[in-house]
Design a protein around this motif. Structure first.
Motif, PDB file in Angstrom:
ATOM      1  N   UNK A   1      76.015  33.927  54.357  1.00 28.43           N
ATOM      2  CA  UNK A   1      74.849  33.028  54.427  1.00 28.43           C
ATOM      3  C   UNK A   1      73.580  33.850  54.666  1.00 28.43           C
ATOM      4  N   UNK A   2      73.649  34.767  55.638  1.00 27.96           N
ATOM      5  CA  UNK A   2      72.474  35.591  55.956  1.00 27.96           C
ATOM      6  C   UNK A   2      72.087  36.446  54.751  1.00 27.96           C
ATOM      7  N   UNK A   3      73.099  37.031  54.114  1.00 31.28           N
ATOM      8  CA  UNK A   3      72.843  37.893  52.956  1.00 31.28           C
ATOM      9  C   UNK A   3      72.140  37.082  51.860  1.00 31.28           C
ATOM     10  N   UNK A   4      72.649  35.881  51.605  1.00 27.41           N
ATOM     11  CA  UNK A   4      72.040  35.050  50.553  1.00 27.41           C
ATOM     12  C   UNK A   4      70.614  34.652  50.914  1.00 27.41           C
ATOM     13  N   UNK A   5      70.387  34.306  52.180  1.00 28.89           N
ATOM     14  CA  UNK A   5      69.026  33.943  52.611  1.00 28.89           C
ATOM     15  C   UNK A   5      68.062  35.091  52.336  1.00 28.89           C
ATOM     16  N   UNK A   6      68.513  36.302  52.597  1.00 31.16           N
ATOM     17  CA  UNK A   6      67.630  37.468  52.440  1.00 31.16           C
ATOM     18  C   UNK A   6      67.441  37.796  50.949  1.00 31.16           C
ATOM     19  N   UNK A   7      68.499  37.675  50.184  1.00 28.18           N
ATOM     20  CA  UNK A   7      68.383  37.941  48.740  1.00 28.18           C
ATOM     21  C   UNK A   7      67.440  36.920  48.092  1.00 28.18           C
ATOM     22  N   UNK A   8      67.503  35.678  48.573  1.00 29.51           N
ATOM     23  CA  UNK A   8      66.687  34.641  47.915  1.00 29.51           C
ATOM     24  C   UNK A   8      65.252  34.600  48.446  1.00 29.51           C
ATOM     25  N   UNK A   9      64.932  35.451  49.425  1.00 32.04           N
ATOM     26  CA  UNK A   9      63.571  35.452  49.973  1.00 32.04           C
ATOM     27  C   UNK A   9      62.563  35.927  48.914  1.00 32.04           C
ATOM     28  N   UNK A  10      61.494  35.161  48.793  1.00 31.92           N
ATOM     29  CA  UNK A  10      60.392  35.534  47.882  1.00 31.92           C
ATOM     30  C   UNK A  10      59.091  35.173  48.567  1.00 31.92           C
TER      31      UNK A  10
ATOM     32  N   UNK B   1      60.722  61.549  61.324  1.00 34.46           N
ATOM     33  CA  UNK B   1      59.945  60.963  60.224  1.00 34.46           C
ATOM     34  C   UNK B   1      58.493  61.415  60.335  1.00 34.46           C
ATOM     35  N   UNK B   2      57.968  61.948  59.226  1.00 27.38           N
ATOM     36  CA  UNK B   2      56.582  62.426  59.285  1.00 27.38           C
ATOM     37  C   UNK B   2      55.696  61.762  58.229  1.00 27.38           C
ATOM     38  N   UNK B   3      56.317  60.958  57.350  1.00 29.41           N
ATOM     39  CA  UNK B   3      55.522  60.333  56.275  1.00 29.41           C
ATOM     40  C   UNK B   3      55.609  58.817  56.347  1.00 29.41           C
ATOM     41  N   UNK B   4      54.603  58.178  55.765  1.00 25.68           N
ATOM     42  CA  UNK B   4      54.612  56.707  55.649  1.00 25.68           C
ATOM     43  C   UNK B   4      55.467  56.361  54.432  1.00 25.68           C
ATOM     44  N   UNK B   5      56.613  55.746  54.676  1.00 26.21           N
ATOM     45  CA  UNK B   5      57.551  55.476  53.575  1.00 26.21           C
ATOM     46  C   UNK B   5      57.930  54.000  53.538  1.00 26.21           C
ATOM     47  N   UNK B   6      57.424  53.279  52.541  1.00 29.15           N
ATOM     48  CA  UNK B   6      57.787  51.858  52.437  1.00 29.15           C
ATOM     49  C   UNK B   6      59.123  51.715  51.702  1.00 29.15           C
ATOM     50  N   UNK B   7      60.193  51.743  52.463  1.00 35.19           N
ATOM     51  CA  UNK B   7      61.532  51.726  51.858  1.00 35.19           C
ATOM     52  C   UNK B   7      61.859  50.378  51.215  1.00 35.19           C
ATOM     53  N   UNK B   8      62.487  50.477  50.064  1.00 34.62           N
ATOM     54  CA  UNK B   8      62.927  49.291  49.326  1.00 34.62           C
ATOM     55  C   UNK B   8      64.439  49.175  49.490  1.00 34.62           C
ATOM     56  N   UNK B   9      64.938  47.939  49.486  1.00 35.75           N
ATOM     57  CA  UNK B   9      66.389  47.722  49.514  1.00 35.75           C
ATOM     58  C   UNK B   9      66.794  47.093  48.185  1.00 35.75           C
ATOM     59  N   UNK B  10      67.787  47.655  47.553  1.00 36.57           N
ATOM     60  CA  UNK B  10      68.273  47.108  46.279  1.00 36.57           C
ATOM     61  C   UNK B  10      69.633  46.456  46.475  1.00 36.57           C
ATOM     62  N   UNK B  11      69.870  45.389  45.689  1.00 39.94           N
ATOM     63  CA  UNK B  11      71.233  44.844  45.673  1.00 39.94           C
ATOM     64  C   UNK B  11      72.038  45.686  44.675  1.00 39.94           C
ATOM     65  N   UNK B  12      73.336  45.456  44.642  1.00 36.09           N
ATOM     66  CA  UNK B  12      74.182  46.351  43.847  1.00 36.09           C
ATOM     67  C   UNK B  12      73.853  46.321  42.355  1.00 36.09           C
ATOM     68  N   UNK B  13      73.307  45.169  41.884  1.00 35.14           N
ATOM     69  CA  UNK B  13      72.942  45.102  40.458  1.00 35.14           C
ATOM     70  C   UNK B  13      71.703  45.951  40.180  1.00 35.14           C
ATOM     71  N   UNK B  14      71.044  46.438  41.236  1.00 38.67           N
ATOM     72  CA  UNK B  14      69.884  47.304  41.058  1.00 38.67           C
ATOM     73  C   UNK B  14      68.570  46.587  41.339  1.00 38.67           C
ATOM     74  N   UNK B  15      68.620  45.256  41.441  1.00 42.49           N
ATOM     75  CA  UNK B  15      67.396  44.497  41.687  1.00 42.49           C
ATOM     76  C   UNK B  15      66.863  44.761  43.102  1.00 42.49           C
ATOM     77  N   UNK B  16      65.525  44.862  43.228  1.00 41.91           N
ATOM     78  CA  UNK B  16      64.947  45.119  44.562  1.00 41.91           C
ATOM     79  C   UNK B  16      64.731  43.822  45.311  1.00 41.91           C
TER      80      UNK B  16
END
Ligand code: GTP
Ligand code: MG
Length: 341
Positions: A60-69, A120-135
């Protein structure tokens, strides 16, 4: 009266030295039952409603986060959550813990560990991808940790919140970035600004934070307040703060030491207790643990809700001022002075 016959067996043979009765001839069934199932000690009362620790809730949590826009009207591709706090608190590890859930394995994309002046020494806006590659539609922005002796200049903190610091910018402690730097982003888009600030604090050492560090954090928090950006505290290392939690992560919402750390963080930052989010990052684990993942996703989902609420307020303001969105590029609701009266 319920009783049974011993059918020639002796007390020794039957009780195998485990039961505390010898009068087998007149032994009541209820007595046997009482001895077999000793009363359980009462469960400690949770200080926060506990999540369901099972696969279904994790899904449920995973789906909520994946569907967040992020809300459509501002035209944002994603929201930015800035992780800020002293060095070594577990900022980069939190990103790794979240990224691991969506990768389906333990992942270490963000370098983490212990170093005197921080890893950590740099400003890094990390992205999370799902397994299909979508961010996914959020970025966990990692940055240089605060130190008692050396840290980000307060002006740099301000630039970070406003999106003036370019992605992957490496901070130079002896020469803070300023508007004359060719890398300085003079007209950041709404999507490059920070939409939620996450103070990352170690639950095990929160009581030992030096006053100078507390002052630094509070100064940074004042800036964040001034801009109306929502905030939360990530309370990491709950395993090191409480033995019961180390042995079983599901004890996190009953652990008295964790409750005390939550109260302390709430007082320190002047935030309601439901803004304090305890987690345990992957550290010793070689395999994913569903309960660690549930705790991390519970925190992340809440952060996305805060960012979304903030965007909704911005939209109200945008409508009230009749400014167009980023696509129309007429006026950015986060433009200096446009989101504050
Ligand atoms: N036991 C335990 N260790 C943790 C946890 N979170 C982080 N750590 C460890 O704490 C150390 C510091 O973690 P980092 O994620 O590098 O911390 P940081 O805040 O990014 O530190 P800097 O980049 O140096 O500012 C690492 O050795 C981590 O493995 C946790 O929840 N439990
Ligand atoms: Mg780090």
């Amino acid at each position: 009266m319920s009783s049974f016959s011993n059918q020639g067996l002796t007390a020794d043979k039957i009780n195998n030295s485990n039961f505390n009765f010898t009068e087998l001839e007149d032994c009541r069934v209820t007595d046997v039952q009482r001895i077999k199932t000793p009363p359980q000690p009462p469960q400690p009362r949770p200080w926060r409603k506990t999540p369901e620790w099972n696969k279904k809730y994790l899904e449920t949590l995973t789906e909520d986060i994946i569907s967040f826009k992020p809300s459509g009207e501002l035209g944002l591709s994603d929201v930015r959550i800035l992780m800020q706090g002293p060095v070594g608190m577990g900022k980069s590890s939190f990103y790794n813990t979240i990224n691991s859930v969506f990768k389906g394995r333990i992942s270490q994309s963000a370098p983490c560990g212990v170093a005197k002046s921080g890893i950590t020494i740099a400003y890094t806006p990390y992205v999370v991808n799902v397994r299909s590659g979508e961010s996914l539609k959020f970025r966990l922005c990692d940055t240089r940790g605060l130190e008692v002796t050396h840290d980000l200049e307060i002006l740099e903190c301000n630039y970070l919140l406003d999106g003036n610091i370019p992605d992957f910018y490496q901070f130079n402690p002896v020469a803070p970035i300023n508007p004359d730097n060719p890398l300085f982003v003079h007209q950041p888009k709404c999507t490059e600004k920070i939409h939620c600030v996450l103070f990352v604090i170690d639950a095990a050492t929160i009581g030992d934070m030096p006053k100078t560090m507390v002052d630094k954090m509070q100064y940074f928090q004042n800036l964040t307040n001034f801009k109306g950006i929502p905030q939360a505290v990530l309370l990491t290392k709950v395993d090191l703060a409480c033995k019961d939690v180390a042995s079983n992560i599901t004890n996190v919402f009953t652990g008295k030491k964790i409750e005390a750390a939550v109260d302390k963080a709430s007082n320190l930052f002047g935030l309601p207790r439901n803004h304090i989010l305890p987690v345990k990052n992957n550290e010793i684990e070689m395999e994913l643990d569903d309960n660690i993942s549930i705790l991390a996703l519970l925190a992340l989902r809440q952060l996305l809700y805060y960012a979304e609420d903030y965007l909704q307020v911005l939209q109200f303001k945008m409508k009230a001022r009749n400014v167009t969105n980023e696509k129309g590029d007429k006026r950015d609701p986060l433009e200096k002075g446009s989101d504050q009266e």
